[in-house]
Every structure is written in structure tokens, then in C-alpha cells.
Motif scaffolding. Structure first.
Motif, PDB file in Angstrom:
ATOM      1  N   PRO A 160       0.785  -1.245   0.009  1.00  0.00           N
ATOM      2  CA  PRO A 160       0.118   0.125  -0.012  1.00  0.00           C
ATOM      3  C   PRO A 160       0.810   1.271   0.018  1.00  0.00           C
ATOM      4  CG  PRO A 160      -0.954  -1.636   1.403  1.00  0.00           C
ATOM      5  CD  PRO A 160       0.081  -2.440   0.955  1.00  0.00           C
ATOM      6  N   ARG A 164       1.071   4.280  -3.017  1.00  0.00           N
ATOM      7  CA  ARG A 164       0.756   5.713  -2.954  1.00  0.00           C
ATOM      8  C   ARG A 164       1.724   6.712  -3.327  1.00  0.00           C
ATOM      9  NH1 ARG A 164      -4.304   5.698   0.443  1.00  0.00           N
ATOM     10  NH2 ARG A 164      -4.603   3.541   1.110  1.00  0.00           N
TER      11      ARG A 164
ATOM     12  N   TYR B 157      -2.731  -6.646   3.244  1.00  0.00           N
ATOM     13  CA  TYR B 157      -2.601  -5.268   3.044  1.00  0.00           C
ATOM     14  C   TYR B 157      -2.827  -4.514   4.061  1.00  0.00           C
ATOM     15  CZ  TYR B 157      -2.409  -7.458  -1.581  1.00  0.00           C
ATOM     16  OH  TYR B 157      -2.280  -8.295  -2.658  1.00  0.00           O
ATOM     17  N   GLY B 158      -4.057  -4.756   4.942  1.00  0.00           N
ATOM     18  CA  GLY B 158      -4.600  -4.044   5.826  1.00  0.00           C
ATOM     19  C   GLY B 158      -4.224  -4.332   7.147  1.00  0.00           C
ATOM     20  N   SER B 185      -7.011   0.386   1.934  1.00  0.00           N
ATOM     21  CA  SER B 185      -5.486  -0.093   1.503  1.00  0.00           C
ATOM     22  C   SER B 185      -5.813  -1.503   0.618  1.00  0.00           C
ATOM     23  CB  SER B 185      -4.819  -0.415   2.677  1.00  0.00           C
ATOM     24  OG  SER B 185      -4.452   0.750   3.416  1.00  0.00           O
ATOM     25  N   SER B 189      -5.050  -2.322  -3.308  1.00  0.00           N
ATOM     26  CA  SER B 189      -3.761  -2.865  -3.853  1.00  0.00           C
ATOM     27  C   SER B 189      -4.339  -4.363  -4.334  1.00  0.00           C
ATOM     28  CB  SER B 189      -2.907  -3.245  -2.798  1.00  0.00           C
ATOM     29  OG  SER B 189      -2.184  -2.124  -2.402  1.00  0.00           O
ATOM     30  N   SER B 230      -5.287   8.831   2.322  1.00  0.00           N
ATOM     31  CA  SER B 230      -4.303   9.072   1.327  1.00  0.00           C
ATOM     32  C   SER B 230      -3.527  10.389   1.371  1.00  0.00           C
ATOM     33  CB  SER B 230      -4.930   9.150  -0.039  1.00  0.00           C
ATOM     34  OG  SER B 230      -4.147   8.687  -1.332  1.00  0.00           O
TER      35      SER B 230
END
Lengths: 245, 245
Positions: A160, A164, B157-158, B185, B189, B230
Motif C-alpha cells: 500500500p 501511494r 495489505y490491511g 488499503s 492493492s 491518502s
């Protein structure tokens, strides 16, 4: 497992690898996964690997042996005299295929995984700075401006942040930070990835390593980064506006 | 794939699920993975599932059928009259085992994966708010203060954000934000996780759902959160101190 991340930027190349290998959680070892070759002023090449260690070590040994043999026979093609980075990737892919052919049958009989992936990047004088991801079958793909980074091994935790912040325009220093932050997230969440780390940075059009260092467990700069990021992430989270979710 | 996250706090329970299922990337569908049962003032139970959809749908259908049958026969035990959340987890585990026994042989012959996992959480009057993770074999584990959250499906990912910000003391609103950031997130992804989302929140000792809503793709609050995060992440990254890495 393993976590390696390679980022190809307009400004050059950043490569960062951990050093943990494991055959089960009760059999943990430390091996260098980042290997560098350099002919200063002419080319710099870095390679990182994930997957079956006997395959990836075998690849490094064969590449080094080819280089050694070419001293007596300079016509022999090696990654240090190949006329393009594309050709370097082909040589690594061919070596991968040879290793796989040699050992696949035996390993299949044992039920062992022979999967392996290699990231190879660098630049030679007269060419561009390029980055390739080589699969077990020896085929490969190249990083492009649309997808300027590759990850191998435990890639999900650290994706992630890269998704970004990384673009081809990212400066080398920021990309190094991003690679370290991505690694830090992975280290925190997955035991099969471990310190120390190996970092290599190549500046575009310099044909040598700008940085090549081991980051130990107690490295002050990495610890400071890890703490600063943890703090920044926490305060970013706690400063999120109230939302009616 | 799927991504579901459940967080058990002193203040209650937060559960968030996506709705994407796929059999290959060319066969994508939308299914609700979060299911809620409520006897207002007496108990509230939420369940989320990942893995083989025929297994997890079968579990929901069986649990509902048991509830329906118990209307005529109130002695029949169901998740709505079981005398503890632990017993609820056992009932779900038993139902999982029945579904697996019924279909395993046929699915094995087809080479299909019959793995499934279920998160079940809630509170009944007189008991604590509890959260369980139920495996394919019907066995289960419970969330504790040391590990106050569970994730199923595409969890990697999270995970870093949850690892950093969730403790049992986290307020419900912050935990809901964290679940949404963790989901955001993952959505960014991994294509196999997709909007809309389903959210359920239970406040401790209220024995009903405090929140139960679908978050659609164009949800203004979720979009605002995604953009705010973000931005916050980018500025946190760019404000990192210069480090001599």
C-alpha cells in the motif's frame, strides 16, 4: 519467506532485501539475498532473490563461475560483459532454467517447492537503468513507468505505501525511505521476514553503486525511521476528520 | 477473494466486509458476506465469512432454518437462544463441520477448495461481548486483549495499520475508521476485494446493532475518508525527517 523490493526511477535504482530464510518456523536462518556486481564506470548490477534457496544460491554461484571463467576466455559472455541489461536478464533467466531442470525432478519427488524469483537491475554504459523480474521458468518482465517497482516474497504488507508514493519522478532518497517504510511494515506484521537488511542504490548514469550497505538490527537510522513512521502514521490516523461512517 | 475485519473492543464490536467473490478473475460476483441477527435488548450477533461460497452460504441457510424451526419448537437450540456466545460459536462450528462433511468428498474429486472461515461476534444479555474465528474443521479461537482483531481473506495489505492503532481501549468510532482505512488499503492493492462494503457496529451492553449499513461505491463519507487518508499518508511520508540511510 523473504521480502525484497526494487524501485526503478528516472534518478536510478533502489533495491532492499531482508536476510531471513526459513524451512518451517522452527528452522530459521540468515542468508544474504542481495548480490552486487560492479565494473566501476562501466556497469553496476544488483540481484535479489526469493523462493527455494538451493535454486537461488545455485544461480549466484553459476553467474560468478561464468565471470571467473571469462577471465581466461574474454569471449565468454557473462553478466559483466553482456552488451545490454536485457541480455543480462536473459543470462539470469537461462541460469534459472538450468538450475530448475537440474533439480526439479528430485525436488518434485520430495514434494519440495522449487519456485524461485529473481529481481535483477542495473545499468551499463550506453544503456538505460533497467529492472527485471525473472520467474521460475526463466521468462521475465521489465519495470515500466506505469509499474516502477517490483516486490518478491511477502509483498502484500508493504505494497500500500509503495502504491501511494512511488512514481518514476520520485527522488532516490525518498524512494529509499519508501522502501524502508515498506520493509518496516512487513517486518512488524510477518515473522518470516527479518533483519538485518541489505540496501543497494544505483544513481542513473554513474555506472557504480552510490550506496551498498547492511542495515543491522540496532541500526540507529533505521530505528529512527521506524519510530518516526510509527508516530507519523498514528498521528495521521488520529487527525483524520470525524466521518459519519 | 474476500476481505473481512472484526475488532473486539472494551466499547463493543466493529465488523466490516467487502462483497466481491470470484472464481478466477473472469468470474466476479457480488455477495453479502456480513450477516446480522438481533433480538433487540437481548442479543446481537454478526457473522462474516471467507472461502468457498457454497459452504458459507450453506452455513447461513442452516442457521436460519434452525431459527425458523425453533419457532414451533422453542426447546430447539439456535444461535438466537443459545445461552452464551461461546455456545453460539460452537453451533456455527458444528454447522461448518456438517457442511464440510456433506460436500468435501465431492469437492475433493473436482479439485475445488473447500476451505472456509467464519468470524462470529456479538453479545447476549448477561454475557460479555465476544468474537470468534471459526476454521474449516469447525474448531475456533477467540479474540483476546492481546489480539483484539481478526481478519479473514486478503488480510495482509490491511494488517499494518491495525497492528499499529488498535488496542482494546480504542473507541468504537476510531476502530470503525481503522477498519475502513484497512479496507481502503486492501481495495487499492487487490482487485479481488471490491465495493460495496457492509458495516456492523455493536455497542457493549446494548444488545442491539448500533450501526448496520451498506457502504456503496460512491459513498461520500467513505470517499472522503479514502482521500483524507491518502493525503495524510502522503504528507506523513513526505514529512519524515531526512535520514542517512
Amino acid at each position: 519467506m523473504t521480502y525484497c523490493v526494487a524501485i526503478r526511477l528516472n534518478a536510478g535504482l533502489v533495491m532492499l532485501a531482508d536476510t531471513r530464510t526459513n524451512a518451517g518456523v522452527d528452522n530459521i536462518s540468515r542468508y544474504r539475498k542481495l548480490h552486487c556486481w560492479e565494473v566501476p564506470g562501466e556497469r553496476a548490477i544488483a540481484m535479489m532473490s526469493a523462493g527455494n534457496l538451493s535454486i537461488t544460491q545455485g544461480i549466484i554461484t553459476r553467474l560468478d563461475k561464468q565471470i571467473e571463467k571469462s577471465r581466461d576466455n574474454p569471449d565468454r559472455e557473462t553478466i559483466l560483459n553482456a552488451d545490454s541489461m536485457f541480455r543480462v536478464a536473459q543470462i539470469v533467466g537461462d541460469t534459472m532454467r538450468e538450475m530448475q531442470e537440474q533439480h526439479r525432478e528430485g525436488m518434485e519427488m520430495q514434494g519440495a517447492s522449487f519456485d524461485a524469483t529473481v529481481l535483477v537491475g542495473g545499468q551499463r554504459k550506453g544503456g538505460q537503468c533497467r529492472l527485471f523480474l525473472i520467474y521460475s521458468a526463466g521468462n521475465f518482465i521489465e519495470a515500466t513507468p506505469d509499474t516502477p517497482f517490483f516486490q518478491i516474497g511477502e509483498h502484500k504488507y508493504g505494497k500500500p505505501i509503495l502504491d501511494r508514493v512511488i512514481t518514476p519522478e520520485t527522488p532516490l532518497e525518498k524512494a529509499t525511505l519508501a522502501a524502508c517504510v515498506s520493509m518496516d511494515s512487513t517486518l512488524r506484521s510477518n515473522l518470516s521476514v527479518g533483519m538485518p537488511l541489505d540496501l543497494a542504490v544505483i544513481k542513473a548514469d554513474e555506472y557504480c553503486f552510490f550506496k551498498q550497505r547492511r542495515i543491522e538490527k540496532d541500526d540507529e537510522d533505521f530505528t529512527a525511521l521506524s519510530e518516526a513512521w510509527s508516530k507519523a502514521l498514528n498521528s495521521a490516523f488520529h487527525d483524520l476528520p470525524h466521518l459519519n461512517l
